[in-house]
Design an enzyme around this catalytic site. Structure first.
Site, PDB file in Angstrom:
ATOM      1  N   ARG A  65     -24.644   2.577 -24.895  1.00 39.67           N
ATOM      2  CA  ARG A  65     -23.537   3.309 -24.969  1.00 39.67           C
ATOM      3  C   ARG A  65     -23.310   4.155 -23.524  1.00 39.67           C
ATOM      4  O   ARG A  65     -24.307   5.028 -23.090  1.00 39.67           O
ATOM      5  CB  ARG A  65     -23.561   4.570 -26.096  1.00 39.67           C
ATOM      6  CG  ARG A  65     -22.104   5.323 -26.117  1.00 39.67           C
ATOM      7  CD  ARG A  65     -22.329   6.466 -27.177  1.00 39.67           C
ATOM      8  NE  ARG A  65     -21.273   7.027 -27.175  1.00 39.67           N
ATOM      9  CZ  ARG A  65     -20.957   8.291 -26.444  1.00 39.67           C
ATOM     10  NH1 ARG A  65     -22.085   8.723 -25.577  1.00 39.67           N
ATOM     11  NH2 ARG A  65     -19.797   8.874 -26.294  1.00 39.67           N
ATOM     12  N   LYS A 106     -27.236  11.479 -19.297  1.00 42.78           N
ATOM     13  CA  LYS A 106     -27.716  12.562 -20.137  1.00 42.78           C
ATOM     14  C   LYS A 106     -28.604  13.704 -19.413  1.00 42.78           C
ATOM     15  O   LYS A 106     -29.286  13.288 -18.417  1.00 42.78           O
ATOM     16  CB  LYS A 106     -28.521  12.243 -21.584  1.00 42.78           C
ATOM     17  CG  LYS A 106     -27.519  11.381 -22.389  1.00 42.78           C
ATOM     18  CD  LYS A 106     -27.476  11.777 -23.702  1.00 42.78           C
ATOM     19  CE  LYS A 106     -26.237  11.653 -24.560  1.00 42.78           C
ATOM     20  NZ  LYS A 106     -26.437  10.736 -25.728  1.00 42.78           N
TER      21      LYS A 106
HETATM   22  C1  7PM Z   1     -21.111  16.297 -22.792  1.00 44.40           C
HETATM   23  C2  7PM Z   1     -22.439  15.881 -23.130  1.00 44.40           C
HETATM   24  C3  7PM Z   1     -20.105  15.544 -23.626  1.00 44.40           C
HETATM   25  C4  7PM Z   1     -23.056  15.019 -24.029  1.00 44.40           C
HETATM   26  C5  7PM Z   1     -20.560  14.137 -24.280  1.00 44.40           C
HETATM   27  C6  7PM Z   1     -21.933  14.090 -24.648  1.00 44.40           C
HETATM   28  C7  7PM Z   1     -23.811   9.882 -28.114  1.00 44.40           C
HETATM   29  C8  7PM Z   1     -22.861   9.683 -29.078  1.00 44.40           C
HETATM   30  C9  7PM Z   1     -22.100  11.146 -27.416  1.00 44.40           C
HETATM   31  C10 7PM Z   1     -25.063   9.002 -28.548  1.00 44.40           C
HETATM   32  C11 7PM Z   1     -23.920   7.952 -30.110  1.00 44.40           C
HETATM   33  C12 7PM Z   1     -22.756  11.696 -24.415  1.00 44.40           C
HETATM   34  C13 7PM Z   1     -22.512  13.006 -25.509  1.00 44.40           C
HETATM   35  N1  7PM Z   1     -23.752  10.893 -27.461  1.00 44.40           N
HETATM   36  N2  7PM Z   1     -22.723   8.775 -29.905  1.00 44.40           N
HETATM   37  N3  7PM Z   1     -21.869  10.432 -28.664  1.00 44.40           N
HETATM   38  N4  7PM Z   1     -25.100   8.208 -29.618  1.00 44.40           N
HETATM   39  N5  7PM Z   1     -23.900   7.016 -31.271  1.00 44.40           N
HETATM   40  O1  7PM Z   1     -23.266  11.749 -23.531  1.00 44.40           O
HETATM   41  O2  7PM Z   1     -26.209   9.229 -27.838  1.00 44.40           O
HETATM   42  O3  7PM Z   1     -21.650  10.981 -24.267  1.00 44.40           O
HETATM   43  S1  7PM Z   1     -21.612  12.444 -26.709  1.00 44.40           S
END
Ligand code: 7PM
Length: 286
Positions: free
Chosen positions: A263, A229
């Site tokens: 995750r 992140k």
């Molecule tokens: C680009 C930037 C693509 C950020 C995807 C993301 C979470 C999630 C995501 C989280 C839960 C990522 C995010 N983040 N579901 N879905 N918790 N529960 O970094 O922090 O994967 S998408």
């Protein structure tokens, strides 16, 4: 809550020891055709299955399948497009692997289709706020991860603001637990997630990570989504391809504060730090 066991469509997810959720994106830019078309051929399904199988071998208990890019500033994906991307992937993995599949979606219709082909957990960045989502989760009897987000993905990073980020995120999650239970969701099947990066500045993210044990104190298992992140850009100046060490460091901090699910993109490396945590810092308490 010392020993939560979730029932994921018949597969039990025992969270006494924390577990890894591996991220499987089905957005076109993460697939072989480079984004020319969202229509998935067999090659795409083969690749998705191969990635899921590798993550399971590397130590993932859950495979999180998502089809809507929630990246800050991302364009909206149509409901049909999301359905076309996600459902065949869930179906294929469910047929071939004995693993819990989570569906990263806010759409009640998609939850239903995905559950019908083998999804065992609902991961919703909108905390089941969309029309019919909470009722659908209740009907499907699947565990749900309720995540906090301020604003909407296309604009959430414009100007995130809180008087007190911890108490506001807790209050939101608490209200969502109540609404979901009122809609028929089993309280024992609810996972909480502070939603790192979702309508939060670097300072907000740091504060939430520092205080993560407060979410466990709400009486539910906690999911930590910190992998790659942007807070690692803010803290370390690392671009997305250079965030593995930082991701592992913050994952360990989350584990030490009681996170039950990590995750992550990098399953094998995350499993190593989970084992260290378990053998050194937690195992002796069990
Ligand atoms: C680009 C930037 C693509 C950020 C995807 C993301 C979470 C999630 C995501 C989280 C839960 C990522 C995010 N983040 N579901 N879905 N918790 N529960 O970094 O922090 O994967 S998408």
């Amino acid at each position: 809550m010392s020993h939560p066991v979730l029932n994921c469509a018949g597969k039990l997810l025992d969270l006494q020891k924390p577990k890894i959720m591996g991220i499987l994106n089905t957005t076109p830019d993460s697939f072989s055709d480079g984004g020319n078309s969202y229509q998935q051929g067999n090659l795409d399904l083969d690749l998705a299955l191969q990635r899921a199988g590798q993550m399971q071998k590397d130590g993932a208990s859950i495979i999180d399948v998502g089809g809507e890019s929630t990246r800050p500033g991302a364009a909206k994906v149509s409901a049909q497009e999301e359905m076309d991307r996600v459902v065949p992937v869930v179906e294929r993995i469910a047929k071939e692997l004995d693993v819990i599949i989570s569906v990263d979606s806010s759409s009640a219709a998609l939850m239903k289709e995905a559950a019908a082909v083998g999804a065992g957990l609902i991961n919703d960045v909108r905390a089941l706020k969309r029309e019919g989502a909470a009722e659908m989760a209740a009907e499907l009897k699947l565990p749900v991860c309720l995540m906090h987000m301020q604003g909407q993905p296309d604009s959430m990073q414009d100007k995130p603001q809180y008087d007190n980020v911890l108490s506001e995120v807790k209050a939101f999650l608490s209200a969502r637990i109540d609404a979901c239970v009122a809609a028929g969701v089993d309280r024992a099947q609810i996972i909480l997630d502070p939603g790192f990066g979702f309508g939060k500045t670097l300072e907000h993210n740091v504060e939430l990570l520092r205080q993560m044990s407060a979410f466990k104190a709400m009486g539910h298992p906690v999911l930590a989504g910190l992998s790659r992140k942007s807070m690692l850009q803010g803290l370390l100046g690392r671009s997305v391809g250079q965030r593995l060490a930082g991701s592992l460091g913050v994952a360990m901090l989350a584990l030490q504060q009681g996170a039950a699910i990590l995750r992550v993109h990098d399953v094998a490396a995350s499993r190593d730090i989970l084992e260290l945590y378990w053998q050194i810092d937690a195992g002796h308490m069990q």
